[in-house]
Design a protein around this motif. Structure first.
Motif, PDB file in Angstrom:
ATOM      1  N   CYS A   4       0.853  -1.180   0.000  1.00 58.87           N
ATOM      2  CA  CYS A   4       0.000   0.000   0.000  1.00 58.87           C
ATOM      3  C   CYS A   4       0.892   1.233   0.000  1.00 58.87           C
ATOM      4  O   CYS A   4       1.152   1.835   1.036  1.00 58.87           O
ATOM      5  CB  CYS A   4      -0.891  -0.032   1.256  1.00 58.87           C
ATOM      6  SG  CYS A   4      -1.858   1.459   1.438  1.00 58.87           S
ATOM      7  N   HIS A  56       0.976   0.991  -6.146  1.00 58.02           N
ATOM      8  CA  HIS A  56      -0.094   1.462  -7.032  1.00 58.02           C
ATOM      9  C   HIS A  56       0.380   1.546  -8.468  1.00 58.02           C
ATOM     10  O   HIS A  56      -0.348   1.212  -9.391  1.00 58.02           O
ATOM     11  CB  HIS A  56      -0.593   2.844  -6.577  1.00 58.02           C
ATOM     12  CG  HIS A  56      -1.223   2.804  -5.222  1.00 58.02           C
ATOM     13  ND1 HIS A  56      -1.424   3.936  -4.461  1.00 58.02           N
ATOM     14  CD2 HIS A  56      -1.691   1.772  -4.466  1.00 58.02           C
ATOM     15  CE1 HIS A  56      -1.980   3.609  -3.311  1.00 58.02           C
ATOM     16  NE2 HIS A  56      -2.150   2.286  -3.298  1.00 58.02           N
ATOM     17  N   TYR A  96      -7.021  -5.020  -8.168  1.00 62.03           N
ATOM     18  CA  TYR A  96      -6.139  -4.692  -7.047  1.00 62.03           C
ATOM     19  C   TYR A  96      -6.808  -5.144  -5.770  1.00 62.03           C
ATOM     20  O   TYR A  96      -7.824  -4.583  -5.346  1.00 62.03           O
ATOM     21  CB  TYR A  96      -5.884  -3.180  -7.032  1.00 62.03           C
ATOM     22  CG  TYR A  96      -4.916  -2.709  -5.978  1.00 62.03           C
ATOM     23  CD1 TYR A  96      -3.541  -2.699  -6.214  1.00 62.03           C
ATOM     24  CD2 TYR A  96      -5.370  -2.246  -4.737  1.00 62.03           C
ATOM     25  CE1 TYR A  96      -2.657  -2.252  -5.255  1.00 62.03           C
ATOM     26  CE2 TYR A  96      -4.486  -1.808  -3.763  1.00 62.03           C
ATOM     27  CZ  TYR A  96      -3.109  -1.804  -4.036  1.00 62.03           C
ATOM     28  OH  TYR A  96      -2.235  -1.365  -3.090  1.00 62.03           O
ATOM     29  N   TRP A 135     -10.304   4.517  -6.657  1.00 61.63           N
ATOM     30  CA  TRP A 135      -8.887   4.845  -6.590  1.00 61.63           C
ATOM     31  C   TRP A 135      -8.640   6.217  -5.994  1.00 61.63           C
ATOM     32  O   TRP A 135      -7.709   6.403  -5.216  1.00 61.63           O
ATOM     33  CB  TRP A 135      -8.237   4.736  -7.972  1.00 61.63           C
ATOM     34  CG  TRP A 135      -7.730   3.346  -8.205  1.00 61.63           C
ATOM     35  CD1 TRP A 135      -8.255   2.424  -9.032  1.00 61.63           C
ATOM     36  CD2 TRP A 135      -6.635   2.737  -7.525  1.00 61.63           C
ATOM     37  NE1 TRP A 135      -7.559   1.245  -8.945  1.00 61.63           N
ATOM     38  CE2 TRP A 135      -6.549   1.413  -8.008  1.00 61.63           C
ATOM     39  CE3 TRP A 135      -5.730   3.147  -6.550  1.00 61.63           C
ATOM     40  CZ2 TRP A 135      -5.590   0.502  -7.567  1.00 61.63           C
ATOM     41  CZ3 TRP A 135      -4.770   2.251  -6.112  1.00 61.63           C
ATOM     42  CH2 TRP A 135      -4.702   0.942  -6.608  1.00 61.63           C
ATOM     43  N   ILE A 191      -6.363   6.575  -2.689  1.00 54.24           N
ATOM     44  CA  ILE A 191      -5.154   7.412  -2.604  1.00 54.24           C
ATOM     45  C   ILE A 191      -5.360   8.539  -1.588  1.00 54.24           C
ATOM     46  O   ILE A 191      -4.475   8.853  -0.791  1.00 54.24           O
ATOM     47  CB  ILE A 191      -4.779   7.968  -3.988  1.00 54.24           C
ATOM     48  CG1 ILE A 191      -4.373   6.803  -4.909  1.00 54.24           C
ATOM     49  CG2 ILE A 191      -3.629   8.974  -3.899  1.00 54.24           C
ATOM     50  CD1 ILE A 191      -4.174   7.171  -6.357  1.00 54.24           C
TER      51      ILE A 191
END
Lengths: 613, 391
Positions: free
Chosen positions: B272, B277, B304, B348, B352
């Motif tokens: 992570c 990513h 993912y 996503w 993030i």
């Protein structure tokens, strides 16, 4: 030796007066102590005015005065000078300076006057271009020697083959400004001192210090050789090494003509004095005969303006009339003084002097047309040497001359130095910080030739800063600077082009090999073709880049210039073509004594060689 | 960018043992085609040279500005911009020379029907230029870059030039592969696993029997070992791969083929952090540097699985596993969030954003703090069951 020159100092008597009395010296008492000061005495006390401030400078000055006189004498007698300077070290601080020339010699009767009296000479009263002008130098050197060592001056002179050389020992009497003859002998004929049958030798024993480098005897002679390429000078230094400055040309410099003063150049006092002394009877003829550029009509105009006629008797001209004439002169248009009285060193000789003396790669010089300051004609010459073995990261050197005499001291006070500072050298490819000399491998020489050089002091170390003079100097500097600029840009382009070409050529071999391996096309063919392209490409770039960005065809502005000499062999090794037909002539290392000078070398000039050798 | 390989060994087949000599690398039509392309490049240069003109090679630009995301195909594509590399340009002359030198090297390789590592090719072309002290290459990186240029300039592939990178990546699972004629049963690979070759083209690798239902790709071999030791692939009927960080082209190509040819979903277990990513991004959409190869490597359907930022609380992890984000991490995370292929994805953006808000990153190994086999027995099975992954 320390006699009190004037009565200004408080005497013991005056000091012993009771404090309560408080009475000062009376006029009568003072009168007892007031007496004449002889010039010799004055200069004995003020020897720094004549360049004898310290032992090192004194040694240089003594050599300089003797050499200047020798050169002047030879020139006047049309003899190619051959001068020998010997420095003999007696003790730590004591030297015997001997200077011998092949000049015309000095007649016996004049020896005491020339070497024993201050302000005695042929050069002061006339307006003629010469090295010496005051009649102080050599006698001052002798006086300094006598004062510091007590030894008299030894002079040997020979005026012709038929007559024997005379040897005179002179001791100066400062209070009388005259010399006493200590001894006088006829020198043996077979001495071989004067192979030409004539010449003069002077020996002075004096306190001094010998040290090379800046402002040394060596530097003075170095620079003298540059400005006097017709002279051969030999130096025997205290280590008994002989250094010879060879002749760069066998051509005599033309003799300088004497001229009359120009009306615009005199002051009222001088005018009054001239009126008092003249043998002419009428003003018109006085003006016409005793001044230059005064024609009958000019004389008439001056007289009319001054309220007199040109037939007015000189006897009737008093102070008032003189003043009127002086004023009139200022208002009348008078032709500039003749300039044929000036003898420039000349571009050719300058170049040969520089070539001989400076191990640089690029040389150029120019002689400016004559101009006038304060009624005195003068002209400026500028020379320049760039690159080669000159140090790269230092400030440039300025070498200054007045009537072919190098000026070593008081650079900052000199008009020529100021002119160099005021020139924008950045335009010519050098870096220059504000109000300082530019940086780079450059020697600039500035010469002023004049019937009367305005020095800032009696020791003749700096040229006074007249606007006219400085302006001419700047114009000269700009003229040679432009040529340097052209050369610098060309060099830059060549370097740039060379680098580019070498990059391409380095890889062409690899490319040709690979191409052959991939396609079977012969590597040699590809190689040759690409090499041709490389040559063409770099040349193209060369043609496109002109100094002002314009396209110029095969035309080299320096090409047909007689005032430029380029020493290809001294050009610092730039990246050369990989497989090119490079001429291998690296500059030799090891400059002599850290001076400007290196050994002689035949110039491999692409163009005309400057010297008439 | 391809990593440096340490071996200069010739990657030719070990055929001599089995009696019949086998050739390595591209063969048949592909080989002829590639040789033809190199020949064309050489001829163009020769022709220009003989015409006494400035020879050049057009090299497509491999930069972000010349890369675009194709929404429809969901992968990165290279644009049309090219750089003209001329000989007679001081800034390009050396690169031009290197391009020709390596082209010649590849030609030799193809003709010899052998393969070389990138490092091997660097050494093959390394020498001092005659008459100078300059070497043809300063280091392998210089040669690697030029080789990638050649790949794109010739619109071919490194594999077709018989070049390979250092071998990285391991596989194990319910599948049999035929590698250069050798049958390899990936169910019987012991603790080491099958080393995924650098070249995974169908001409070299063919798939045999496969029971696996999906592929679990993990970031590095330490994690992979955990899964292998726990026989995860056996229990969950899958294939287990790892790519030693950013997966090399061999691994990506293999994953692509498993996905495309066998229809296996690819599920990724990565750290992570922004680098995890981006690994996912490369597997899914392709890389910027190798955008020209996306269409044969990118797997737009890859998923993912983790580690997710929320896992810190969800799995009740201890303080100790937190690794503070540094400035570079933060910057990179923001950059990734702005990539067009991430920009439109809410999950996503949230993921993030949460990581940035947390201010720390976590490695897969952090799950070991719960229990040695927590990741294989609890974490992954639970996520799989719940289909809890992001796309």
């Amino acid at each position: 030796m320390a006699t009190i020159a004037a009565g200004m100092d408080a005497s013991p008597k005056a000091r012993s007066k009771p404090a309560d009395g408080r009475r000062g010296a009376t006029a009568e008492e003072m009168a007892q102590k007031q007496r004449e000061i002889s010039v010799s005495e004055f200069f004995a006390k003020n020897r720094h005015l004549l360049g004898f401030d310290n032992p090192r400078k004194a040694l240089m000055t003594a050599v300089k005065e003797a050499v200047d006189n020798a050169l002047d004498a030879c020139e006047e007698a049309h003899i190619l000078p051959d001068i020998r300077v010997e420095l003999l070290q007696r003790s730590e601080t004591r030297f015997k300076v001997t200077v011998r020339d092949n000049g015309p010699g000095i007649v016996r009767q004049q020896i005491e006057n020339i070497f024993g009296r201050l302000l005695y000479g042929s050069k002061f009263h006339r307006l003629k271009m010469s090295r010496g002008q005051q009649g102080i130098g050599i006698s001052a050197a002798g006086m300094y020697g006598l004062m510091t060592t007590g030894q008299p001056v030894l002079i040997i002179s020979k005026t012709s083959k038929k007559k024997p050389a005379v040897e005179v020992l002179l001791k100066m009497d400062t209070s009388k400004n005259r010399a006493d003859v200590v001894s006088e002998t006829e020198h043996p004929e077979d001495d071989g001192l004067f192979p030409d049958g004539h010449g003069t030798q002077v020996s002075i024993e004096m306190e001094g210090r010998y040290q090379g480098g800046r402002q040394s005897v060596d530097e003075y002679l170095d620079q003298t050789a540059i400005a006097n390429p017709h002279a051969r000078i030999t130096l025997v230094n205290p280590s008994n090494e002989t250094i010879e400055f060879k002749r760069g040309t066998n051509e005599h410099p033309p003799e300088a003509k004497e001229i009359l003063p120009h009306p615009k150049g005199i002051e009222l006092g001088t005018l009054i004095q001239m009126v008092e002394r003249t043998e002419r009877t009428q003003i018109g003829s006085f003006l016409q005969e005793e001044f230059s550029r005064v024609s009958p009509s000019v004389a008439k105009e001056i007289c009319e303006r001054a309220g007199v006629t040109n037939r007015t008797w000189i006897k009737q001209v008093g102070h008032k009339e003189s003043e009127a004439i002086y004023k009139a002169i200022q208002d009348v248009r008078i032709m500039a003084p003749p300039t044929d009285c000036l003898v420039p060193i000349g571009t050719k000789a300058l170049l040969s002097g520089l070539l001989k003396g400076v191990r640089a790669e690029f040389f150029t010089a120019c002689t400016r047309p004559a101009d006038v300051y304060r009624g005195n004609p003068f002209l400026i010459e500028v020379g320049l040497a760039y690159g080669g073995e000159l140090p790269k990261d230092e400030l440039i050197r300025v070498i200054r001359y007045a009537n072919r005499v190098p000026l070593l001291y008081q650079q900052a006070a000199c008009a020529s130095f100021k002119a160099v500072l005021e020139t924008t050298w950045r335009n010519y490819g050098l870096s220059q910080s504000r109000a300082s000399l530019p940086e780079g491998p450059l020697v600039v020489m500035v010469h002023m030739a004049s019937v009367w050089v305005p020095f800032t002091s009696e020791s003749k170390e700096a040229i006074a800063d007249y606007d006219e003079i400085r302006k001419e100097m700047k114009l000269g500097l700009q003229e040679v600077g432009r040529k340097l600029g052209i050369y610098m840009r060309r060099k830059q382009r060549m370097r740039h082009e060379g680098e580019r070409r070498s990059i391409f050529e380095r890889y062409i071999g690899e490319i040709a090999q690979s191409t052959e391996s991939i396609t079977g096309t012969a590597a040699q063919k590809v190689y040759d073709s690409l090499m041709r392209v490389a040559k063409r490409k770099t040349e193209e770039a060369d043609a496109v880049l002109d100094d002002e960005g314009r396209r110029v065809k095969e035309q080299d502005p320096l090409g047909k210039d007689d005032s430029v000499v380029i020493m290809e062999s001294r050009i610092a090794a730039a990246p050369t073509d990989a497989g090119g037909d490079e001429e291998d002539a690296p500059a030799k290392g090891g400059r002599a004594q850290g001076s400007l000078f290196g050994e002689d070398e035949a110039p491999r000039s692409r163009r005309k060689r400057g010297s008439g050798n | 960018m391809a990593r440096k390989s340490t071996s200069a060994s010739v990657g030719a087949g070990t055929g001599s043992e089995s009696g019949s000599r086998r050739t390595a690398g591209a063969s048949g039509k592909v080989r002829e085609e590639t040789l033809g392309k190199i020949g064309a490049l050489g001829k163009a240069v020769a022709k220009t040279a003989l015409a006494e003109d400035d020879p050049f090679v057009n090299v497509p630009m491999r930069t972000m500005s010349n890369t675009s995301y194709n929404e429809k195909r969901r992968l990165l594509e290279m644009g049309d911009a090219t750089l003209r590399r001329n000989l007679f340009n001081t800034a390009q002359a050396r690169k031009f020379m290197q391009t020709l030198l390596l082209s010649k090297g590849c030609k030799d390789l193809l003709e010899a029907q052998k393969t070389l590592s990138l490092r091997g090719m660097y050494y093959k072309s390394l020498h001092t230029i005659a008459g100078t002290k300059e070497k043809t290459f300063e280091d392998q990186e210089e040669s690697d870059t030029i080789l990638e240029d050649i790949e794109v300039a010739l619109t071919t592939l490194r594999e077709n030039l018989n070049l390979f990178a250092k071998k990285r990546g391991t596989m194990v699972g319910n599948i049999t592969v035929i590698d250069n004629g050798d049958t390899i049963d990936c169910r019987r690979m012991g603790t080491g696993g099958y080393a995924i070759p650098s070249i995974c083209e169908p001409s070299i690798i063919q798939f045999g029997k496969c029971e696996a239902k999906f592929v679990l790709h993990v970031e590095k071999d330490t994690v992979w070992s955990r899964f292998n030791e726990d026989r995860f692939w056996e229990k969950h009927n899958c294939i287990l791969t790892e790519g030693s960080g950013q997966p090399p082209r061999g691994v990506r190509r293999l994953l692509y083929r498993l996905n495309h040819e066998l229809g296996l979903p690819i599920i990724c277990l990565l750290d992570c952090d922004p680098w995890g990513h981006y690994i996912y991004s490369v597997i899914k959409q392709g890389s910027i540097n190798l955008a020209f190869e996306s269409q044969r490597m990118a797997i737009p359907d890859a998923k993912y699985l983790g580690i997710r930022s929320a896992d810190y609380t969800r799995c009740e992890l201890s303080e100790d596993v937190k690794i503070a984000l540094n400035d570079r991490d933060t910057e990179r995370a923001k950059q990734i969030a702005e990539y067009p292929w991430f920009a439109g994805k809410k999950h996503w953006q949230k993921e993030i954003a949460l990581m940035l808000r947390n201010g720390f990153k976590m490695e897969v190994e952090s799950l070991i703090t719960k229990d040695i086999s927590y990741v294989t027995e609890v974490y992954v099975p639970e996520r799989l069951k719940a289909k809890d992954w992001i796309d």
